[in-house]
Design a protein around this motif. Structure first.
Motif, mmCIF file in Angstrom:
data_model
loop_
_atom_site.group_PDB
_atom_site.id
_atom_site.type_symbol
_atom_site.label_atom_id
_atom_site.label_comp_id
_atom_site.label_asym_id
_atom_site.label_seq_id
_atom_site.Cartn_x
_atom_site.Cartn_y
_atom_site.Cartn_z
ATOM 1 N N GLU A 78 -12.956 20.662 -6.832
ATOM 2 C CA GLU A 78 -12.857 21.058 -5.428
ATOM 3 C C GLU A 78 -11.844 22.198 -5.269
ATOM 4 O O GLU A 78 -10.747 22.133 -5.831
ATOM 5 C CB GLU A 78 -12.422 19.871 -4.574
ATOM 6 N N PRO A 79 -12.219 23.244 -4.532
ATOM 7 C CA PRO A 79 -11.263 24.325 -4.279
ATOM 8 C C PRO A 79 -10.047 23.814 -3.500
ATOM 9 O O PRO A 79 -10.133 22.829 -2.753
ATOM 10 C CB PRO A 79 -12.064 25.323 -3.435
ATOM 11 N N VAL A 80 -8.919 24.481 -3.689
ATOM 12 C CA VAL A 80 -7.681 24.170 -2.979
ATOM 13 C C VAL A 80 -7.145 25.472 -2.398
ATOM 14 O O VAL A 80 -6.969 26.448 -3.139
ATOM 15 C CB VAL A 80 -6.627 23.541 -3.920
ATOM 16 N N ALA A 81 -6.909 25.494 -1.104
ATOM 17 C CA ALA A 81 -6.468 26.720 -0.435
ATOM 18 C C ALA A 81 -5.216 27.292 -1.091
ATOM 19 O O ALA A 81 -4.269 26.563 -1.383
ATOM 20 C CB ALA A 81 -6.197 26.443 1.045
ATOM 21 N N ASP A 82 -5.253 28.600 -1.328
ATOM 22 C CA ASP A 82 -4.129 29.363 -1.893
ATOM 23 C C ASP A 82 -3.806 28.990 -3.339
ATOM 24 O O ASP A 82 -2.813 29.487 -3.882
ATOM 25 C CB ASP A 82 -2.861 29.193 -1.046
ATOM 26 N N SER A 83 -4.606 28.135 -3.955
ATOM 27 C CA SER A 83 -4.342 27.746 -5.341
ATOM 28 C C SER A 83 -5.597 27.829 -6.201
ATOM 29 O O SER A 83 -5.578 28.426 -7.272
ATOM 30 C CB SER A 83 -3.783 26.318 -5.401
ATOM 31 N N LEU A 84 -6.677 27.218 -5.735
ATOM 32 C CA LEU A 84 -7.951 27.224 -6.465
ATOM 33 C C LEU A 84 -9.024 27.753 -5.525
ATOM 34 O O LEU A 84 -9.652 26.996 -4.780
ATOM 35 C CB LEU A 84 -8.307 25.814 -6.948
#
Length: 217
Positions: A78-84
């Motif tokens: 899962e994408p993570v804001a400002d990180s992934l």
């Protein structure tokens, strides 16, 4: 009026004029209130606005969840804001792809007109057993290696909640081999992976039991 009296009168008159001029000049020369100059910043030291804000460093570890295993050395999370940030979509779902650092598994050849390499399906299935869909994981970056590749995928280790290193597990169980690009610095965990690979090869573990070679070396 004699000459002396006239001279005294003129002198007195001139003195009076000089006094008035001096008083007027004194009044005009009084300093006015200082004019504030806009400097574009506060004048008080220690102001938070005056200090330059430090640049946030990229995190060395990011928590996320597994969406799916792509092959024996690649997983979508899962994408993570400002990180992934999202790298692609699959079935309409945004994903961030992680290429597990320090290992290489047999290729599934999804985008090639070729069958999967020997051991590829088993390696993919085995990684799926370690990184089940929805499992919370920690993406851990290596201080020596690049964080991403030219596809935007993370180059990182993947750890499960109980601390299992998914890459090391793949190598130790015989489904991947230690690997990194030879023109790049050696990742910190590769020596440990090599020791695990030596044992797996000697014991014919996993895909080593029926494949002449697996992955790149």
């Amino acid at each position: 009026m004699n000459r002396n009296t006239s001279r005294l009168a003129v002198t007195a008159f001139v003195a009076a004029l000089l006094c008035v001029g001096a008083l007027t000049g004194c009044s005009e020369s009084q300093p006015s209130a200082p004019r504030l100059i806009e400097t574009g910043g506060p004048s008080t030291p220690g102001s938070t606005e005056a200090a330059e804000q430090p640049t946030a460093e990229a995190p060395t570890a990011v928590k996320t969840k597994v969406i799916r295993v792509i092959d024996g050395d690649t997983v979508a999370v899962e994408p993570v804001a400002d990180s992934l940030e999202p790298t692609n979509e699959h079935d309409g779902v945004a994903e961030h792809t992680v290429r597990i650092l320090g290992i290489d598994a047999p290729e599934m050849n999804y985008h090639k007109d070729a069958d999967p390499e020997c051991g590829a399906k088993a390696a993919t299935h085995h990684l799926g057993g370690t990184l089940a869909q929805g499992l919370p994981v920690t993406i851990q970056y290596d201080a020596k290696a690049d964080r991403t590749d030219h596809y935007g995928r993370s180059l990182a280790y993947v750890a499960t909640p109980n601390g299992t290193d998914a890459g090391l597990q793949q190598v130790a169980d015989g489904y991947a081999m230690p690997w990194y690009p030879k023109d790049e610095p050696e990742p910190e965990r590769v020596p440990e992976y090599r020791m695990a690979a030596d044992t797996a090869v000697s014991q014919h573990a996993g895909a080593h039991s029926h494949c002449e070679t697996i992955g790149r070396r």
